[in-house]
Design an enzyme around this catalytic site. Structure first.
Site, short mmCIF file in Angstrom:
data_model
loop_
_atom_site.label_atom_id
_atom_site.label_comp_id
_atom_site.label_asym_id
_atom_site.label_seq_id
_atom_site.Cartn_x
_atom_site.Cartn_y
_atom_site.Cartn_z
CD GLU A 1 -2.77 1.33 2.40
OE1 GLU A 1 -2.76 0.46 3.28
OE2 GLU A 1 -3.60 2.25 2.36
CG ASP B 1 -3.18 -2.61 4.51
OD1 ASP B 1 -2.42 -1.78 5.05
OD2 ASP B 1 -4.39 -2.44 4.40
CB ILE C 1 -1.35 -0.25 9.74
CG1 ILE C 1 0.03 -0.31 10.40
CG2 ILE C 1 -2.44 -0.09 10.81
CD1 ILE C 1 0.37 0.92 11.24
CG ASP C 2 -7.03 -3.19 6.48
OD1 ASP C 2 -7.10 -2.24 5.69
OD2 ASP C 2 -7.99 -3.93 6.74
CB THR D 1 -4.11 3.84 8.78
OG1 THR D 1 -3.31 2.86 8.16
CG2 THR D 1 -3.23 4.99 9.23
CG ASP E 1 -7.74 -2.20 2.12
OD1 ASP E 1 -6.91 -1.93 2.99
OD2 ASP E 1 -8.18 -1.34 1.33
C1 IPD Z 1 -8.84 0.97 5.22
C2 IPD Z 1 -9.63 0.03 6.13
C3 IPD Z 1 -11.04 0.54 6.30
C4 IPD Z 1 -11.74 0.80 4.98
C5 IPD Z 1 -10.89 1.64 4.03
C6 IPD Z 1 -9.50 1.03 3.87
P1 IPD Z 1 -6.21 1.33 5.48
O1 IPD Z 1 -7.54 0.48 5.04
O2 IPD Z 1 -9.66 -1.28 5.62
O3 IPD Z 1 -11.80 -0.38 7.00
O4 IPD Z 1 -12.93 1.45 5.22
O5 IPD Z 1 -11.53 1.70 2.77
O6 IPD Z 1 -8.75 1.84 2.98
O7 IPD Z 1 -6.13 2.53 4.59
O8 IPD Z 1 -6.36 1.68 6.91
O9 IPD Z 1 -5.12 0.36 5.20
CA CA Z 2 -2.98 0.42 5.38
#
Ligand code: IPD
Ligand code: CA
Length: 269
Positions: free
Chosen positions: A70, A90, A92-93, A95, A211
């Site tokens: 990412e 990813d 940190i999913d 963030t 994700d």
């Molecule tokens: C996000 C998370 C979140 C979702 C966002 C994603 P990130 O990932 O998965 O639940 O609503 O669309 O982008 O950006 O924190 O890796």
């Molecule tokens: Ca992320």
């Protein structure tokens, strides 16, 4: 070792644990937040540090493998799936959860998602089942959507028209009726919640391959269903998905949801 992917997965688990430690330590400190494409698209130094840690560790062992990460993509790296073994990362999913102290790859071969604050390591190897901390997990098996708990997220910032479509979609699902909708804040964890039967479905338009990749392998191995928002086959680069405990629930959601444009991961949007 007979299964080279198992060796890759073990390496992935080891480096993911290391990354989890870095993330837990960072949660105790001041987190400096930077903005990416919009005020709701956030990144921290920890996202970047963890992605570098994971990629450099894997590169050392597998120098010929490819990566879609990412933060590397955010910095301009390509996001194209080829036939070369590819790690989709990813760091940190969730963030946004991380910066508020709230409180992973479709690898067609295996998937790893680490919910590091809870210390839950979800893993799945193709054909060998899905596990949480080594204990087998499976979907609820619920077939009746009126008895289901559904997950979605509102993190994607669409234009006004898309925003209305997103709200209408939520209304269409709530009024089926279902038991409720929850938005825990991490797509990867949402997929694992469906995989272990804590929720019965998860749908989302506007996420990314990093994700979904780890969770997709876990859902399948836990006996769940994963499909496109239109009811067609799941496409990792499509930025959308429905996943559920049964085909009946996934198809019901597909009938209710109106897709809206969100681009693809493998094309310039
Ligand atoms: C996000 C998370 C979140 C979702 C966002 C994603 P990130 O990932 O998965 O639940 O609503 O669309 O982008 O950006 O924190 O890796
Ligand atoms: Ca992320």
């Amino acid at each position: 070792m007979d299964d080279p992917w198992m060796e890759c997965m073990d390496h992935c688990i080891a480096v993911t644990k290391e990354a989890g430690k870095v993330i837990r330590e960072a949660l105790l400190k001041d987190i400096s937040i930077m903005q990416k494409s919009s005020p709701v698209d956030l990144v921290t130094e920890t996202d970047q540090k963890v992605e570098t840690l994971i990629i450099s560790s894997i590169k050392k062992k597998y120098p010929n493998h490819s990566f879609i990460g990412e933060e590397s993509v955010a910095a301009g790296a390509p996001s194209i799936l080829t036939d070369n073994p590819t790690w989709i990362i990813d760091p940190i999913d969730g963030t946004t959860n991380f910066v508020h102290s709230w409180f992973h790859s479709e690898q067609r071969e295996f998937g790893v998602v680490y919910s590091c604050v809870e210390e839950k390591m979800y893993t799945a190897r193709k054909g060998k089942g899905a596990f949480c901390n080594g204990v087998p997990i499976k979907v609820s098996g619920q077939e009746d959507i009126t008895k289901s708990l559904v997950l979605t997220e509102m993190g994607f910032k669409p234009d006004a028209q898309n925003f209305r479509a997103m709200m209408t979609n939520m209304e269409s699902i709530l009024t089926i009726p279902v038991h409720g909708i929850r938005a825990p804040g991490s797509a990867a964890v949402n997929m694992c919640l469906v995989a272990c039967g804590a929720a019965d479905a998860y749908y989302h338009i506007g996420i990314h391959c990093w994700d979904m990749a780890g969770g997709a392998a876990i859902i399948r191995e836990a006996g769940g269903v994963i499909m496109d928002i239109t009811g067609g086959p799941f496409d990792l680069m499509s930025r959308r998905l429905i996943t559920a405990s049964s085909k009946a629930i996934a198809e019901h959601i597909a009938q209710k949801i109106q897709p809206f444009p969100c681009g693809r991961d493998d094309t310039e949007n």
